[in-house]
Design a protein around this motif. Sequence first.
Motif, PDB file in Angstrom:
ATOM      1  N   ALA A 260     -11.947   1.030   9.992  1.00  0.00           N
ATOM      2  CA  ALA A 260     -12.849   1.853  10.800  1.00  0.00           C
ATOM      3  C   ALA A 260     -12.797   3.308  10.341  1.00  0.00           C
ATOM      4  CB  ALA A 260     -12.468   1.747  12.277  1.00  0.00           C
ATOM      5  N   ARG A 261     -11.597   3.797  10.058  1.00  0.00           N
ATOM      6  CA  ARG A 261     -11.463   5.169   9.557  1.00  0.00           C
ATOM      7  C   ARG A 261     -12.126   5.295   8.184  1.00  0.00           C
ATOM      8  NH1 ARG A 261      -7.004   8.590  12.124  1.00  0.00           N
ATOM      9  NH2 ARG A 261      -6.497   7.364  13.968  1.00  0.00           N
ATOM     10  N   ALA A 262     -11.944   4.257   7.346  1.00  0.00           N
ATOM     11  CA  ALA A 262     -12.536   4.283   6.004  1.00  0.00           C
ATOM     12  C   ALA A 262     -14.057   4.374   6.090  1.00  0.00           C
ATOM     13  CB  ALA A 262     -12.109   3.049   5.221  1.00  0.00           C
ATOM     14  N   ASP A 263     -14.649   3.611   6.998  1.00  0.00           N
ATOM     15  CA  ASP A 263     -16.106   3.656   7.168  1.00  0.00           C
ATOM     16  C   ASP A 263     -16.553   5.068   7.536  1.00  0.00           C
ATOM     17  OD1 ASP A 263     -16.223   0.983   6.620  1.00  0.00           O
ATOM     18  OD2 ASP A 263     -16.379   0.345   8.711  1.00  0.00           O
ATOM     19  N   ALA A 264     -15.763   5.730   8.377  1.00  0.00           N
ATOM     20  CA  ALA A 264     -16.116   7.068   8.834  1.00  0.00           C
ATOM     21  C   ALA A 264     -15.958   8.112   7.725  1.00  0.00           C
ATOM     22  CB  ALA A 264     -15.262   7.457  10.036  1.00  0.00           C
ATOM     23  N   ARG A 265     -15.128   7.816   6.731  1.00  0.00           N
ATOM     24  CA  ARG A 265     -14.861   8.789   5.659  1.00  0.00           C
ATOM     25  C   ARG A 265     -15.831   8.635   4.481  1.00  0.00           C
ATOM     26  NH1 ARG A 265     -12.925  12.896   8.040  1.00  0.00           N
ATOM     27  NH2 ARG A 265     -11.080  12.465   9.288  1.00  0.00           N
ATOM     28  N   GLU A 266     -16.766   7.722   4.560  1.00  0.00           N
ATOM     29  CA  GLU A 266     -17.900   7.627   3.625  1.00  0.00           C
ATOM     30  C   GLU A 266     -17.480   7.646   2.161  1.00  0.00           C
ATOM     31  OE1 GLU A 266     -20.096  10.976   5.048  1.00  0.00           O
ATOM     32  OE2 GLU A 266     -21.156   9.778   6.553  1.00  0.00           O
ATOM     33  N   GLY A 267     -16.577   6.735   1.817  1.00  0.00           N
ATOM     34  CA  GLY A 267     -16.239   6.569   0.409  1.00  0.00           C
ATOM     35  C   GLY A 267     -14.988   7.283  -0.052  1.00  0.00           C
ATOM     36  N   ARG A 268     -14.452   8.192   0.763  1.00  0.00           N
ATOM     37  CA  ARG A 268     -13.231   8.900   0.336  1.00  0.00           C
ATOM     38  C   ARG A 268     -11.972   8.114   0.664  1.00  0.00           C
ATOM     39  NH1 ARG A 268     -15.770  13.347   2.477  1.00  0.00           N
ATOM     40  NH2 ARG A 268     -14.289  13.540   4.185  1.00  0.00           N
ATOM     41  N   LEU A 269     -12.100   7.049   1.467  1.00  0.00           N
ATOM     42  CA  LEU A 269     -10.947   6.241   1.870  1.00  0.00           C
ATOM     43  C   LEU A 269     -11.262   4.774   1.624  1.00  0.00           C
ATOM     44  CD1 LEU A 269      -8.189   5.930   3.249  1.00  0.00           C
ATOM     45  CD2 LEU A 269      -9.315   6.170   5.457  1.00  0.00           C
ATOM     46  N   ALA A 270     -10.483   4.168   0.724  1.00  0.00           N
ATOM     47  CA  ALA A 270     -10.662   2.756   0.389  1.00  0.00           C
ATOM     48  C   ALA A 270      -9.441   1.975   0.865  1.00  0.00           C
ATOM     49  CB  ALA A 270     -10.838   2.582  -1.121  1.00  0.00           C
ATOM     50  N   VAL A 271      -9.643   0.722   1.233  1.00  0.00           N
ATOM     51  CA  VAL A 271      -8.577  -0.104   1.811  1.00  0.00           C
ATOM     52  C   VAL A 271      -8.217  -1.240   0.859  1.00  0.00           C
ATOM     53  CG1 VAL A 271      -7.859  -1.489   3.796  1.00  0.00           C
ATOM     54  CG2 VAL A 271      -9.431   0.448   4.120  1.00  0.00           C
ATOM     55  N   GLU A 272      -6.925  -1.427   0.646  1.00  0.00           N
ATOM     56  CA  GLU A 272      -6.395  -2.574  -0.105  1.00  0.00           C
ATOM     57  C   GLU A 272      -5.416  -3.325   0.789  1.00  0.00           C
ATOM     58  OE1 GLU A 272      -6.754  -3.813  -3.172  1.00  0.00           O
ATOM     59  OE2 GLU A 272      -7.926  -2.280  -4.232  1.00  0.00           O
ATOM     60  N   THR A 273      -5.274  -4.608   0.533  1.00  0.00           N
ATOM     61  CA  THR A 273      -4.321  -5.424   1.289  1.00  0.00           C
ATOM     62  C   THR A 273      -3.018  -5.542   0.506  1.00  0.00           C
ATOM     63  OG1 THR A 273      -6.124  -6.697   2.267  1.00  0.00           O
ATOM     64  CG2 THR A 273      -3.926  -7.673   2.370  1.00  0.00           C
ATOM     65  N   LEU A 274      -1.898  -5.334   1.190  1.00  0.00           N
ATOM     66  CA  LEU A 274      -0.584  -5.457   0.547  1.00  0.00           C
ATOM     67  C   LEU A 274       0.474  -5.796   1.578  1.00  0.00           C
ATOM     68  CD1 LEU A 274       1.291  -5.032  -1.974  1.00  0.00           C
ATOM     69  CD2 LEU A 274       1.623  -2.695  -1.134  1.00  0.00           C
ATOM     70  N   GLU A 275       1.214  -6.850   1.325  1.00  0.00           N
ATOM     71  CA  GLU A 275       2.481  -7.099   2.013  1.00  0.00           C
ATOM     72  C   GLU A 275       3.563  -6.558   1.086  1.00  0.00           C
ATOM     73  OE1 GLU A 275       5.497  -7.374   3.758  1.00  0.00           O
ATOM     74  OE2 GLU A 275       3.953  -8.268   5.031  1.00  0.00           O
ATOM     75  N   MET A 276       4.130  -5.422   1.452  1.00  0.00           N
ATOM     76  CA  MET A 276       4.994  -4.681   0.545  1.00  0.00           C
ATOM     77  C   MET A 276       6.256  -5.443   0.148  1.00  0.00           C
ATOM     78  SD  MET A 276       6.420  -0.842   1.136  1.00  0.00           S
ATOM     79  CE  MET A 276       7.723  -1.459   2.170  1.00  0.00           C
ATOM     80  N   THR A 277       6.694  -6.367   0.980  1.00  0.00           N
ATOM     81  CA  THR A 277       7.916  -7.116   0.660  1.00  0.00           C
ATOM     82  C   THR A 277       7.651  -8.215  -0.374  1.00  0.00           C
ATOM     83  OG1 THR A 277       7.547  -8.601   2.529  1.00  0.00           O
ATOM     84  CG2 THR A 277       8.936  -6.671   2.925  1.00  0.00           C
ATOM     85  N   SER A 278       6.394  -8.407  -0.780  1.00  0.00           N
ATOM     86  CA  SER A 278       6.031  -9.455  -1.739  1.00  0.00           C
ATOM     87  C   SER A 278       5.896  -8.880  -3.141  1.00  0.00           C
ATOM     88  CB  SER A 278       4.711 -10.111  -1.326  1.00  0.00           C
ATOM     89  OG  SER A 278       4.152 -10.833  -2.415  1.00  0.00           O
ATOM     90  N   SER A 279       6.782  -9.280  -4.043  1.00  0.00           N
ATOM     91  CA  SER A 279       6.710  -8.815  -5.435  1.00  0.00           C
ATOM     92  C   SER A 279       5.388  -9.227  -6.075  1.00  0.00           C
ATOM     93  CB  SER A 279       7.868  -9.393  -6.251  1.00  0.00           C
ATOM     94  OG  SER A 279       9.102  -9.004  -5.702  1.00  0.00           O
ATOM     95  N   GLY A 280       4.917 -10.422  -5.731  1.00  0.00           N
ATOM     96  CA  GLY A 280       3.656 -10.910  -6.282  1.00  0.00           C
ATOM     97  C   GLY A 280       2.476 -10.053  -5.863  1.00  0.00           C
ATOM     98  N   GLN A 281       2.447  -9.685  -4.578  1.00  0.00           N
ATOM     99  CA  GLN A 281       1.347  -8.846  -4.095  1.00  0.00           C
ATOM    100  C   GLN A 281       1.412  -7.442  -4.695  1.00  0.00           C
ATOM    101  OE1 GLN A 281       0.172  -8.841  -0.007  1.00  0.00           O
ATOM    102  NE2 GLN A 281       0.643 -10.999   0.298  1.00  0.00           N
ATOM    103  N   LEU A 282       2.630  -6.933  -4.899  1.00  0.00           N
ATOM    104  CA  LEU A 282       2.786  -5.624  -5.545  1.00  0.00           C
ATOM    105  C   LEU A 282       2.237  -5.656  -6.968  1.00  0.00           C
ATOM    106  CD1 LEU A 282       6.310  -4.185  -4.642  1.00  0.00           C
ATOM    107  CD2 LEU A 282       4.098  -3.058  -4.325  1.00  0.00           C
ATOM    108  N   ALA A 283       2.582  -6.704  -7.702  1.00  0.00           N
ATOM    109  CA  ALA A 283       2.102  -6.832  -9.080  1.00  0.00           C
ATOM    110  C   ALA A 283       0.583  -6.949  -9.111  1.00  0.00           C
ATOM    111  CB  ALA A 283       2.752  -8.039  -9.750  1.00  0.00           C
ATOM    112  N   ALA A 284       0.020  -7.695  -8.153  1.00  0.00           N
ATOM    113  CA  ALA A 284      -1.431  -7.861  -8.097  1.00  0.00           C
ATOM    114  C   ALA A 284      -2.126  -6.536  -7.796  1.00  0.00           C
ATOM    115  CB  ALA A 284      -1.800  -8.905  -7.043  1.00  0.00           C
ATOM    116  N   LEU A 285      -1.544  -5.741  -6.882  1.00  0.00           N
ATOM    117  CA  LEU A 285      -2.121  -4.437  -6.577  1.00  0.00           C
ATOM    118  C   LEU A 285      -2.062  -3.534  -7.807  1.00  0.00           C
ATOM    119  CD1 LEU A 285      -3.284  -2.421  -4.479  1.00  0.00           C
ATOM    120  CD2 LEU A 285      -0.925  -1.751  -3.973  1.00  0.00           C
TER     121      LEU A 285
END
Length: 234
Positions: A49-74
């Motif tokens: 919701a905040r990202a939508d309000a910031r009109e392109g200056r804020l992008a969202v990515e998904t990450l479970e930080m405890t996952s090495s696999g997700q970190l590598a993918a990011l």
Amino acid sequence: MSGTPHHQPRQALVIGASRGLGLVLADELARRGWHVIATARGDGGELRARADAREGRLAVETLEMTSSGQLAALRERLAGRRLDLLFVNAAMDRGNLPISEVSTEMFTEVMITNALSPLRTLEALRGLVAPGGTVAVMSSEQGSITLNTEDGYELYKASKAALNQLMRSYATRHADDGHTKLLIDPGHNRTRLGGPDAPLLPEESIPAVADVLEAQAGAPGLQFLDRHGNTVPW
């Protein structure tokens, strides 16, 4: 955008921004004109919701930080980005128990989330940070051994002290990489972690934290600073 017409907006990656301090920090940096990528573990409803309000200056990515696999993918998804700031915000608390009542499972869970995972995240993503950029982690005055003179929250304090020590080792090992390195104590804030009786609101403390991050850009070595830019004792 500020400066000359050729001035590129500063780029930030805020890890752990689904709620609380991380959410407010990502939004505050975007408000200041930074281009911000912010991560959330789940769908990141409030963050989106905040990202939508910031009109392109804020992008969202998904990450479970405890996952090495997700970190590598990011890391792969962000390949080619050049960050001016990598900020890791993640912490959990399992209540105010004396250490004798903390189960092995609880100890492990808190240490993995509060100490191990932030450093793993830095190691995985530090290559995206530009020369002269900043690598920062949200710590706490609770991690100061010097200031630990009141009872309570023994496991949380231990996890933040471990985080600080690991960051000190990181800074020693990467002393010559040209990055500014910061541990930030944001004060006691009214978040899910800080509780409803905390004296500070994130909307009050986080602009001060952002001021410190901007003011310290390019500073050498590792510093443990509060939201006023003052040194916190180890």
